[in-house]
Write a protein that holds these residues in place. Sequence first.
Motif, PDB file in Angstrom:
ATOM      1  N   ARG A 137      24.221  10.722  34.286  1.00  0.00           N
ATOM      2  CA  ARG A 137      25.356   9.785  35.353  1.00  0.00           C
ATOM      3  C   ARG A 137      24.913   8.486  35.573  1.00  0.00           C
ATOM      4  O   ARG A 137      23.879   8.056  36.245  1.00  0.00           O
ATOM      5  CB  ARG A 137      25.379  10.487  36.553  1.00  0.00           C
ATOM      6  CG  ARG A 137      26.042  11.998  36.902  1.00  0.00           C
ATOM      7  CD  ARG A 137      26.467  12.510  38.186  1.00  0.00           C
ATOM      8  NE  ARG A 137      24.882  12.946  38.555  1.00  0.00           N
ATOM      9  CZ  ARG A 137      24.906  14.466  38.402  1.00  0.00           C
ATOM     10  NH1 ARG A 137      25.544  15.249  37.901  1.00  0.00           N
ATOM     11  NH2 ARG A 137      23.484  14.701  38.793  1.00  0.00           N
ATOM     12  N   ALA A 155      32.047  18.532  32.357  1.00  0.00           N
ATOM     13  CA  ALA A 155      32.755  17.099  32.752  1.00  0.00           C
ATOM     14  C   ALA A 155      34.147  17.041  32.324  1.00  0.00           C
ATOM     15  O   ALA A 155      34.453  17.170  31.332  1.00  0.00           O
ATOM     16  CB  ALA A 155      32.031  16.042  32.586  1.00  0.00           C
ATOM     17  N   THR A 156      35.019  17.130  33.359  1.00  0.00           N
ATOM     18  CA  THR A 156      36.549  17.039  33.125  1.00  0.00           C
ATOM     19  C   THR A 156      37.179  15.827  33.934  1.00  0.00           C
ATOM     20  O   THR A 156      36.553  14.965  34.913  1.00  0.00           O
ATOM     21  CB  THR A 156      37.225  18.235  33.715  1.00  0.00           C
ATOM     22  OG1 THR A 156      37.220  17.938  35.175  1.00  0.00           O
ATOM     23  CG2 THR A 156      36.455  19.525  33.232  1.00  0.00           C
ATOM     24  N   HIS A 180      37.102  15.513  37.474  1.00  0.00           N
ATOM     25  CA  HIS A 180      35.831  15.061  38.181  1.00  0.00           C
ATOM     26  C   HIS A 180      36.158  13.713  38.133  1.00  0.00           C
ATOM     27  O   HIS A 180      35.706  12.858  39.194  1.00  0.00           O
ATOM     28  CB  HIS A 180      34.519  15.420  37.419  1.00  0.00           C
ATOM     29  CG  HIS A 180      34.492  16.891  37.274  1.00  0.00           C
ATOM     30  ND1 HIS A 180      33.998  17.466  36.154  1.00  0.00           N
ATOM     31  CD2 HIS A 180      34.426  17.839  38.373  1.00  0.00           C
ATOM     32  CE1 HIS A 180      33.900  18.892  36.575  1.00  0.00           C
ATOM     33  NE2 HIS A 180      33.948  19.076  37.657  1.00  0.00           N
ATOM     34  N   TRP A 191      38.207  12.255  41.017  1.00  0.00           N
ATOM     35  CA  TRP A 191      37.743  12.346  42.327  1.00  0.00           C
ATOM     36  C   TRP A 191      36.786  11.261  42.518  1.00  0.00           C
ATOM     37  O   TRP A 191      36.703  10.796  43.652  1.00  0.00           O
ATOM     38  CB  TRP A 191      36.932  13.868  42.558  1.00  0.00           C
ATOM     39  CG  TRP A 191      36.426  13.907  43.835  1.00  0.00           C
ATOM     40  CD1 TRP A 191      36.970  14.246  45.081  1.00  0.00           C
ATOM     41  CD2 TRP A 191      35.173  13.609  44.114  1.00  0.00           C
ATOM     42  NE1 TRP A 191      36.042  14.197  46.030  1.00  0.00           N
ATOM     43  CE2 TRP A 191      34.634  13.918  45.599  1.00  0.00           C
ATOM     44  CE3 TRP A 191      34.028  13.231  43.352  1.00  0.00           C
ATOM     45  CZ2 TRP A 191      33.620  13.827  46.140  1.00  0.00           C
ATOM     46  CZ3 TRP A 191      32.675  12.950  44.092  1.00  0.00           C
ATOM     47  CH2 TRP A 191      32.477  13.429  45.293  1.00  0.00           C
ATOM     48  N   ILE A 192      35.875  11.138  41.567  1.00  0.00           N
ATOM     49  CA  ILE A 192      34.854  10.248  41.780  1.00  0.00           C
ATOM     50  C   ILE A 192      35.546   8.730  41.803  1.00  0.00           C
ATOM     51  O   ILE A 192      35.175   7.973  42.682  1.00  0.00           O
ATOM     52  CB  ILE A 192      33.919  10.085  40.280  1.00  0.00           C
ATOM     53  CG1 ILE A 192      33.079  11.077  40.351  1.00  0.00           C
ATOM     54  CG2 ILE A 192      33.233   8.952  40.261  1.00  0.00           C
ATOM     55  CD1 ILE A 192      32.215  11.176  39.019  1.00  0.00           C
TER      56      ILE A 192
END
Length: 366
Positions: A198, A230-231, A234, A237-238
């Motif tokens: 990340r 990880a999709t 995600h 949302w981030i």
Amino acid sequence: MPVAALPDLDALERELTAGIAGAADEPALEAIRVAALGKKGSVSELLKSLGGMSPEERKSAGPAINGLRDRLNEALGARRTELKSAALARRLETERVDVTLPVRETPTETGRLHPISQVIDELTAIFADMGFAVAEGPDIEDDFHNFTALNFPEGHPAREMHDTFYLPTREDGSRLVLRTHTSPVQVRTMMSKKPPIRVICPGRTYRSDSDQTHTPMFHQVEGLVIDKGATLGHLKWILEEFCKAFFEVDNVKMRFRPSFFPFTEPSMEVDIQCDRSRPGEIRFGEGTDWLEILGCGMVHPNVLRKCGLDPDEYQGFAWGMGIDRIAMLKYGMPDLRAFFEADVRWLSHYGFRPLDFPTLAGGLSS
Ligand code: 2NL
């Protein structure tokens, strides 16, 4: 041959010596020296007259005049030293600095952070809160890290998408480039670290492009997540959390449109909701207008492979946006070119107080 009568040497010496002792400064002293010992000076003329004297006369006049010259030189030198040290003493007195006085304005009061530095600090605070590390890499890159690893095929027109600055060709025929995006930093991260990854990569980027909205050097921040599960969910949302935090609003609608980048599949461009009905002002998270702020997608399997990751084991997503652009949008700065003109008046207007470091708890830009 008639001989000119010698003037009264004692009287001349008394007069010159008094003048030297009374000279108020170095120019006055120099004037006396020139009048006595300069080319046409009174004592120089006397010295010249020695040549026209009989040996008899010269025998007594010679030592007298030479002695006078030597004593004058000595007196001039001594007075010059005196005047110099008096001048120095005066300067030291007038230029004295009282280091115990309080300073009027400290650098932390007058100095300002460039809006780009401020925005990098802000987005670092936001993504750090979500568990992201900051990664950096070289501005000068090789073809592999800037293009090949990112699925730009050799000789493919996609490479021309970026107006690249090339360095002179090297002996082996290869050419280094000024990185056209910060993606090579993520390539280096994938090649050197084990997932989960990340990271965000803020930094300078370069493209041969210059007009109202483009400068040859600009700033980008890219983000990368690599993990087994990880999709796109995600990712959405981030990015939503980021936009709310960055633009300091409670809610913001976002629109994901299909797009193309060589290094992601699928690829999307992202717009955020805003209200541009008031002239010269943009409000985020309200209204019915849309503004494009970033591009993103799932990391292309070819990119994972080139970076030594097995696409059957790992997947990930990435995004990229222009820092200069989001800084302009957030802080209402109309002209991009002013960013890089280093005008202190511009900086004192748009800059940020250096000790107001952005934190999520303390307020990003208060
Ligand atoms: C844009 C779009 C983007 C990326 C950057 C990326 C990096 C790696 C792998 C895959 Cl190493 N992707 N970066 C992905 C999508 C979009 O930038 O418009 N930037 C200003």
